[in-house]
Design an enzyme around this catalytic site. Structure first.
Site, PDB file in Angstrom:
ATOM      1  N   THR A  94     -59.266  52.135 -15.012  1.00  0.00           N
ATOM      2  CA  THR A  94     -58.332  53.001 -15.738  1.00  0.00           C
ATOM      3  C   THR A  94     -57.110  53.371 -14.898  1.00  0.00           C
ATOM      4  O   THR A  94     -56.186  53.978 -15.400  1.00  0.00           O
ATOM      5  CB  THR A  94     -59.064  54.255 -16.269  1.00  0.00           C
ATOM      6  OG1 THR A  94     -58.257  54.870 -17.276  1.00  0.00           O
ATOM      7  CG2 THR A  94     -59.341  55.242 -15.149  1.00  0.00           C
ATOM      8  N   GLU A 120     -44.759  63.798 -22.785  1.00  0.00           N
ATOM      9  CA  GLU A 120     -46.187  63.848 -22.448  1.00  0.00           C
ATOM     10  C   GLU A 120     -47.036  63.944 -23.719  1.00  0.00           C
ATOM     11  O   GLU A 120     -48.120  63.365 -23.800  1.00  0.00           O
ATOM     12  CB  GLU A 120     -46.443  65.053 -21.527  1.00  0.00           C
ATOM     13  CG  GLU A 120     -47.881  65.291 -21.125  1.00  0.00           C
ATOM     14  CD  GLU A 120     -48.416  64.267 -20.134  1.00  0.00           C
ATOM     15  OE1 GLU A 120     -47.703  63.308 -19.788  1.00  0.00           O
ATOM     16  OE2 GLU A 120     -49.579  64.433 -19.706  1.00  0.00           O
TER      17      GLU A 120
END
Ligand SMILES: *[C@@H]1O[C@H](CO)[C@@H](O)[C@H](O)[C@H]1NC(C)=O
Ligand SMILES: *[C@@H]1O[C@H](CO)[C@@H](O)[C@H](O)[C@H]1NC(C)=O
Length: 575
Positions: free
Chosen positions: A554, A418
């Protein structure tokens, strides 16, 4: 691959044989032996080179690859993910693949997974599951629920998903639903609820809304501030809805946000990550391109492209930010001189933190998109407005793309964490504007591994799309098949490490450096909406959904570019 490489390199055994006399037989035996030794040595060298060298080698492979085959492999991964969801969690907002259960985010479900997946099924021509999804949407989905939802997530996933389904259902030749009103009807109903978010004192949307009461709700955290990226990542959706309905209400609410943010006059176009809906002022000085900052920048360039270059103001803002990013945030790693985007926890003038969220990996693709407007590099270079600055932007996009790919390449699973931390080149971390790689930089996987640091708390993988999204843009624009090859390797790692057995589907992971990696028991909706869609498009012919005709929101939902029916409703108070 090997064949071409061998052909291209003069093999050492071709040198002249020794001049002393030998029989024909022994001479040829000697040279056959030499040939054999040479070939073995060469293959060995090539093998170690490929092992150690994560870039470049795949240039040779492109001609021999069956991309349709790879594209179908991605389609199969979608089908398996979808089948698992449909069997075990149909109509639920979340799917937990390890326990094979669903769970809801509201009492009767809001269709987070189904609505997010509609257009991927259209793109992949999955007609039967699409018909089921449409039926559920039509019969079972109501937004009239006693439930708070996040304004931004609801806009990009739900409104964006519905609008994309509406657009594609009349623009993809093989989607059967001619003039299907169901998606647009739902979109209008939802957007009318979302409008409540903009009823703040400043016009900056509240973080959440209550769906049935149609009421904005101030954030319970962060002193009531809204995230900057969330407030500024609703414009593509609201503007397209206005365009479709000939009603500029949605457009005006969304564009006002841009003028309020801009009135803060953020230095060098770099915006702090929180803004208050009462005042319209930033409430922090922290700057980053990762979470809470990322898609502010993405939507600057995409708003400009969506309205076909008519709204120059967003291009100016994008350019200003891009210069600011290079001036204040880009720095390099110690061993391989990889360029990366650091963070400014205390704003401009404060120290840089050598940390890059995987979320930042949307950036290389967006930079390339901004430089060529979606055209191929070859075409863009032939146009009159091409410039050395744009050439530099392409180089920056290539460099950052490599760093994002490195986040995958250096881990045990081949999947990105991440967040990555870096061994930065200098202690004081002053970025060097426009710095290029030193020729002595070691560009090998083992050297890369000394540059990336994955901390245990950041080691999870959420099936995020950013890197493959950028790979897709980079492939379409540069036409360099290297990016397709990286995408294929990445897909292989997802297949190997995130696919659970027995038809359970695909899961997020807890630790990308553990083999086998522990599953996190969650299949994110953007795995279906974005990661697999971009993967599929990366392996599709480039004239399928041409980049110069559309913009992706997005959440990877597909929206058309259009000529605006209204003029931009604001001007910058400064330059
Ligand atoms: C899409 O799928 C349908 C049936 O599922 C098929 O008949 C059609 O040929 C497919 N179209 C394309 C372009 O693949
Ligand atoms: C435009 O949409 C808004 C929000 O739904 C509505 O209140 C308004 O009446 C609409 N305007 C027109 C002219 O239809």
């Amino acid at each position: 691959m090997a064949v071409k490489a061998i052909n291209g390199i003069p093999l050492p055994l071709r040198r002249k044989s020794p001049s002393h006399k030998k029989s024909i037989v022994s001479q040829s035996l000697t040279s056959y032996f030499g040939l054999l030794v040479g070939v073995v040595a060469f293959l060995w060298a090539l093998f170690s080179f490929v092992q150690d060298y994560p870039i470049g080698f795949s240039h040779h492979a492109s001609g021999l690859v069956d991309w349709d085959h790879r594209r179908l492999a991605v389609r199969r991964a979608f089908e398996e993910s979808w089948k698992a969801y449909a069997e075990h969690a149909w109509g639920n907002d979340r799917y937990h693949p390890a326990s094979q259960k669903g769970s809801q985010m509201s009492p009767s479900g809001l269709g987070w997974i189904i609505v997010d997946s509609l257009d991927t099924m259209m793109v992949m021509n999955l007609t039967e599951p699409l018909a089921e999804a449409r039926k559920w949407l039509h019969r079972s989905l109501s937004y009239d629920q006693d439930q708070d939802v996040n304004t931004f997530e609801t806009t990009i996933r739900m409104l964006g998903g519905l609008l994309s389904a509406h657009y594609l259902s009349s623009h993809l030749p093989f989607v059967s639903s001619r003039r299907d009103a169901v998606y647009l009807t739902k979109a209008i109903d939802l957007a009318d609820r979302l409008l409540a978010a903009y009823e703040s004192r400043s016009g900056i949307p509240y973080a959440s809304i209550h769906l049935s009461r149609k009421k904005g709700i101030v954030s319970h955290a962060d002193g009531g501030a809204s995230s900057t990226a969330e407030a500024s990542t609703v414009q593509l959706e609201m503007k397209y809805l206005s365009h479709l309905t000939n009603n500029d209400t949605y457009w005006r609410k969304a564009e006002t946000v841009m003028s309020i943010l801009d009135a803060n006059r953020a230095k060098d176009g770099l915006v702090p990550i929180f803004v208050h809906p009462d005042t319209g002022k930033f409430t922090t000085s922290e700057i980053r391109l990762g979470s809470r900052g990322d898609s502010y920048y993405e939507y600057l360039i995409k708003q400009y492209l969506q309205t076909s270059g008519d709204e120059r103001i967003y291009y100016t803002m994008w350019q200003e930010a891009l210069v600011g990013i290079q001036k204040h945030l880009i720095t390099t790693t110690k061993n391989s001189q990889l360029r990366f985007v650091a963070e400014l926890p205390q704003g401009i003038g404060g120290p840089l933190s050598p940390k890059m969220d995987h979320l930042v990996c949307f950036l290389p693709g967006s930079i390339a998109l901004g430089a060529t407007g979606g055209y191929t590099l070859t075409k863009a270079r032939s146009l009159p407005d091409w410039s050395p600055e744009k050439e530099q932007e392409i180089q920056l996009a290539r460099d950052l793309m490599k760093t994002c790919w490195g986040m995958y390449a250096v881990t045990a699973t081949g999947l990105a964490p991440e967040i990555a931390w870096f061994n930065a080149e200098k202690k004081d971390l002053q970025p060097e504007p426009g710095s290029r790689q030193r020729s002595s930089a070691k560009d090998s996987l083992s050297s890369w591994k000394n540059d990336y640091i994955v901390k245990p708390l950041d080691a999870h993988n959420l099936q995020r799309p950013g890197t493959v999204e950028s790979l897709f843009m980079m492939w379409r624009i540069t036409e360099d098949s290297l990016y397709r090859e990286w995408g294929w390797k990445m897909f292989g790692s997802f297949e190997k490490h995130t696919k659970l057995g027995q038809g359970k589907g695909y899961s997020s992971l807890d630790d990308v450096n553990q083999i086998p990696p522990p599953a996190r028991d969650s299949m994110e909706s953007f795995w279906l909406a974005e990661t697999l869609k971009y993967m599929y498009l990366l392996f599709s012919p480039s004239d399928y959904l041409p980049l110069e005709d559309i913009v992706f929101n997005t959440e990877a939902h597909v929206l058309p570019r259009f000529k605006p029916k209204w003029r931009t409703g604001w001007e910058r108070s400064h330059n």
